[in-house]
Design a protein around this motif. Structure first.
Motif, PDB file in Angstrom:
ATOM      1  N   PHE A   7      -1.530  -7.740  12.310  1.00  0.00           N
ATOM      2  CA  PHE A   7      -0.854  -7.798  11.008  1.00  0.00           C
ATOM      3  C   PHE A   7      -0.963  -6.458  10.268  1.00  0.00           C
ATOM      4  CE2 PHE A   7      -1.580 -12.543  11.155  1.00  0.00           C
ATOM      5  CZ  PHE A   7      -0.240 -12.849  11.283  1.00  0.00           C
ATOM      6  N   ALA A  11       2.145  -4.060   9.341  1.00  0.00           N
ATOM      7  CA  ALA A  11       2.413  -3.680   7.951  1.00  0.00           C
ATOM      8  C   ALA A  11       2.436  -2.163   7.795  1.00  0.00           C
ATOM      9  CB  ALA A  11       1.364  -4.296   7.033  1.00  0.00           C
ATOM     10  N   THR A  15       5.599  -0.034   6.564  1.00  0.00           N
ATOM     11  CA  THR A  15       5.495   0.885   5.431  1.00  0.00           C
ATOM     12  C   THR A  15       6.014   2.264   5.814  1.00  0.00           C
ATOM     13  OG1 THR A  15       3.572  -0.313   4.579  1.00  0.00           O
ATOM     14  CG2 THR A  15       3.896   1.929   3.777  1.00  0.00           C
ATOM     15  N   VAL A  30       8.237  -4.381  -0.471  1.00  0.00           N
ATOM     16  CA  VAL A  30       7.443  -5.220   0.428  1.00  0.00           C
ATOM     17  C   VAL A  30       8.244  -5.721   1.628  1.00  0.00           C
ATOM     18  CG1 VAL A  30       6.011  -7.306   0.478  1.00  0.00           C
ATOM     19  CG2 VAL A  30       6.052  -5.912  -1.543  1.00  0.00           C
ATOM     20  N   PRO A  33       7.233  -3.711   5.101  1.00  0.00           N
ATOM     21  CA  PRO A  33       5.875  -4.004   5.555  1.00  0.00           C
ATOM     22  C   PRO A  33       5.664  -5.476   5.926  1.00  0.00           C
ATOM     23  CG  PRO A  33       5.787  -2.643   3.611  1.00  0.00           C
ATOM     24  CD  PRO A  33       7.218  -3.038   3.801  1.00  0.00           C
ATOM     25  N   MET A  34       6.284  -6.367   5.171  1.00  0.00           N
ATOM     26  CA  MET A  34       6.122  -7.785   5.478  1.00  0.00           C
ATOM     27  C   MET A  34       6.822  -8.135   6.790  1.00  0.00           C
ATOM     28  SD  MET A  34       4.628 -10.495   4.583  1.00  0.00           S
ATOM     29  CE  MET A  34       4.166 -10.273   2.908  1.00  0.00           C
ATOM     30  N   ALA A  37       4.600  -6.853   9.556  1.00  0.00           N
ATOM     31  CA  ALA A  37       3.411  -7.682   9.753  1.00  0.00           C
ATOM     32  C   ALA A  37       3.765  -9.001  10.444  1.00  0.00           C
ATOM     33  CB  ALA A  37       2.737  -7.952   8.411  1.00  0.00           C
TER      34      ALA A  37
END
Length: 96
Positions: A7, A11, A15, A30, A33-34, A37
């Motif tokens: 994760f 992420a 990013t 977000v 990155p989400m 992940a």
């Protein structure tokens, strides 16, 4: 517990892709990155459920490669969709 590393790697990759591509202001901070992940965690989970252990390089490699393959096109598509929607809305409102 090692899935947390997947994760975190996902992420971090997300990013990096968020800041690498242009038009950052057209998408949420977000989103990339989400997505990274989630894709890394999903790849890790699928491989471990398939019986591939963490003592092999495949889950680690998947946690690094899958977010790149998933997030890069996703961010490009989201940016294009947002820019097109903004242009249509400006045209509809008469703002040019």
């Amino acid at each position: 517990m090692q899935i947390l590393l997947a994760f975190i790697v996902g992420a971090a990759v997300g990013t990096g892709i968020h800041f690498l591509l242009h038009q950052r202001l057209t998408r949420g901070v977000v989103v990339a990155p989400m997505a990274g992940a989630i894709s890394a965690g999903l790849a890790w989970t699928i491989l471990t459920w398939a019986g591939i252990g963490i003592d092999t390089p495949w889950p680690w490699l998947a946690a690094l490669v899958v977010p790149i393959v998933v997030v890069y096109p996703l961010v490009i598509v989201l940016t294009r969709v947002r820019l097109a929607a903004d242009a249509r809305e400006k045209e509809r409102l008469g703002i040019v």
